[in-house]
Design a protein around this motif. Sequence first.
Motif, PDB file in Angstrom:
ATOM      1  N   TYR A 136     -46.497 -47.342 -32.229  1.00  0.00           N
ATOM      2  CA  TYR A 136     -47.379 -46.176 -32.324  1.00  0.00           C
ATOM      3  C   TYR A 136     -47.017 -45.104 -31.304  1.00  0.00           C
ATOM      4  N   ASN A 137     -46.567 -45.527 -30.109  1.00  0.00           N
ATOM      5  CA  ASN A 137     -46.288 -44.572 -29.047  1.00  0.00           C
ATOM      6  C   ASN A 137     -45.130 -43.638 -29.390  1.00  0.00           C
ATOM      7  N   THR A 138     -44.160 -44.122 -30.159  1.00  0.00           N
ATOM      8  CA  THR A 138     -42.982 -43.309 -30.480  1.00  0.00           C
ATOM      9  C   THR A 138     -42.950 -42.893 -31.946  1.00  0.00           C
ATOM     10  N   ARG A 139     -44.025 -43.131 -32.656  1.00  0.00           N
ATOM     11  CA  ARG A 139     -44.086 -42.679 -34.045  1.00  0.00           C
ATOM     12  C   ARG A 139     -43.928 -41.164 -34.129  1.00  0.00           C
ATOM     13  N   GLY A 140     -44.365 -40.458 -33.087  1.00  0.00           N
ATOM     14  CA  GLY A 140     -44.291 -39.004 -33.078  1.00  0.00           C
ATOM     15  C   GLY A 140     -42.878 -38.455 -33.140  1.00  0.00           C
ATOM     16  N   HIS A 141     -41.872 -39.291 -32.858  1.00  0.00           N
ATOM     17  CA  HIS A 141     -40.489 -38.829 -32.963  1.00  0.00           C
ATOM     18  C   HIS A 141     -40.119 -38.489 -34.405  1.00  0.00           C
ATOM     19  N   PHE A 171     -31.928 -42.535 -47.178  1.00  0.00           N
ATOM     20  CA  PHE A 171     -33.342 -42.745 -46.884  1.00  0.00           C
ATOM     21  C   PHE A 171     -33.471 -43.499 -45.562  1.00  0.00           C
ATOM     22  N   PHE A 172     -34.543 -43.181 -44.847  1.00  0.00           N
ATOM     23  CA  PHE A 172     -34.915 -43.937 -43.648  1.00  0.00           C
ATOM     24  C   PHE A 172     -36.310 -44.497 -43.885  1.00  0.00           C
ATOM     25  N   CYS A 173     -36.476 -45.756 -43.571  1.00  0.00           N
ATOM     26  CA  CYS A 173     -37.805 -46.367 -43.626  1.00  0.00           C
ATOM     27  C   CYS A 173     -38.073 -46.980 -42.266  1.00  0.00           C
ATOM     28  N   CYS A 174     -39.064 -46.445 -41.560  1.00  0.00           N
ATOM     29  CA  CYS A 174     -39.363 -46.871 -40.196  1.00  0.00           C
ATOM     30  C   CYS A 174     -40.768 -47.486 -40.142  1.00  0.00           C
ATOM     31  N   LEU A 175     -40.839 -48.741 -39.771  1.00  0.00           N
ATOM     32  CA  LEU A 175     -42.116 -49.439 -39.616  1.00  0.00           C
ATOM     33  C   LEU A 175     -42.620 -49.236 -38.193  1.00  0.00           C
ATOM     34  N   TYR A 176     -43.854 -48.736 -38.049  1.00  0.00           N
ATOM     35  CA  TYR A 176     -44.409 -48.520 -36.718  1.00  0.00           C
ATOM     36  C   TYR A 176     -45.676 -49.330 -36.475  1.00  0.00           C
ATOM     37  N   GLY A 177     -46.169 -50.052 -37.482  1.00  0.00           N
ATOM     38  CA  GLY A 177     -47.381 -50.848 -37.330  1.00  0.00           C
ATOM     39  C   GLY A 177     -47.200 -52.248 -37.879  1.00  0.00           C
TER      40      GLY A 177
END
Length: 357
Positions: A136-141, A171-177
Motif C-alpha cells: 500500500y505504501n508504494t502503490r502511489g508509484h 501489460f503490467f499487473c501489480c498486486l499491492y494487497g
Amino acid sequence: MPTDSAGARQEPEVLVDTAGLSEAEWLAWRRKGIGGSDAAAILGISPWRTARDLYDDKLGIASAQDDSGNWVALEMGHLLEDLVARIFSKKTGYPIFQIKKMFRNPRHPCMLADVDYFATLPDGNAAILEIKTTNYNTRGHWWEGETPIVPPYYESQGRHYMAVMDLDRVFFCCLYGNNEDEVEIRELHRDRDYEQEIIFLEESFWKEHVLARVPPPYTEDGELVLASLQRRFGAGDGTLPKQLLGRAEAATLQKYLQCQEQKKALNAQVKEIDRALKRLQGQIVASMGACWTAGCQDAETQYLVSYPAVRRAMIGKDALERLRRDHPEIYDAYVTMSESRRFSVKQIPLSAAQDAT
C-alpha cells in the motif's frame, strides 16, 4: 523488434531454454547481454542500481543485486507470480501462457528478454505480461495525481521487451494487497522513438563499457551512488595509507567546496527567514493565549490557526547511557548500532602544506 527495409517483422532468436536452468546457470546466461530489468540503470532512471553496478554484474566483478535488506519482498514476488498472472487473466479475460526461454534480438544481439508471461489478445496476437508486487505504501508509484501510469523504471523494461520480442503491447499487473481487487493493471503500446533511444543507449553501454572493460562514470543521484559505494567498500579500512588523488579529483573537490559555500549562504538566508517566522508565530500565539485553535479574516481571506500540544515518547542520551549501565541485557536486546562514514574536505594553501612537511 525492429523491422527490415521491407517492413517485415522478425522473430526473436532463442538464446537458451531456461526450464531446466539452475539460478547460477540462469544468471550466467543473463550476463551475456542486457535484460529488461537492466534498461533502467542504463537510462539512469533506476531507483536501485547505478550503471556501474550493472557493469560490475555483467563482468562478474560484483553482483548488482542487493538482496540483503529486501530478500523477503523479492521472495514474495517470486512466490506470488503465478497467482498475480491468474488474477490478470480473470480480470481481463485474456488467456495467459509462458515460454521458458531466453530470447535475443537478432539485429541487436546484446538485447535479451526473459519474459514473465504472455497474453493472447482477442485478435489472436500476443502481448507481453509483466508481473509485479508491491504494498500500500508504494502503490502511489503507479499513479501521477489522478492519472494511472507505469513507473518509469518499469516502463523501460516493458519497452525493452517489446523491442526484443517484436510485440506491440505490454501489460503490467501489480498486486499491492491481499485480494484480487487490490491490483493495478496497466497497458503500454509500442513507442518507436523511445525504443530507438533504448537500443542506442544499451548498445553503447555494451560496446563502450562491458566489451571494452571500461567502467561507466557515476552520473546518477548522489544518494544512489553513495549507496552503491557503501555496498562496494563498506565502512572502509582505517589502516590503509592516505590515498593520493589526481588533478581531476582536485577540480571536483574545488567544486565541492564552492557548493558548500553556496549552501552556507543559502542556509544563512533560511535561518533569517526562520527567525522572522518565529517572531510572527510568537505574536499570534500571544494573542491566542492557551487556546489550541484560533481564526480571523480580512476582506478576502479567512485564516484558521492550529497550535495543539504534541506529545511523543523519547529517550535522551543520558537516559540511554543509564540504561546501558543499569540494564545491559535490555540495552543489548533493543539498541542497535549503525555504521556510516562521514565525508569532509579541508582546503589548505599549498605553501602551508609544504611547510608542514
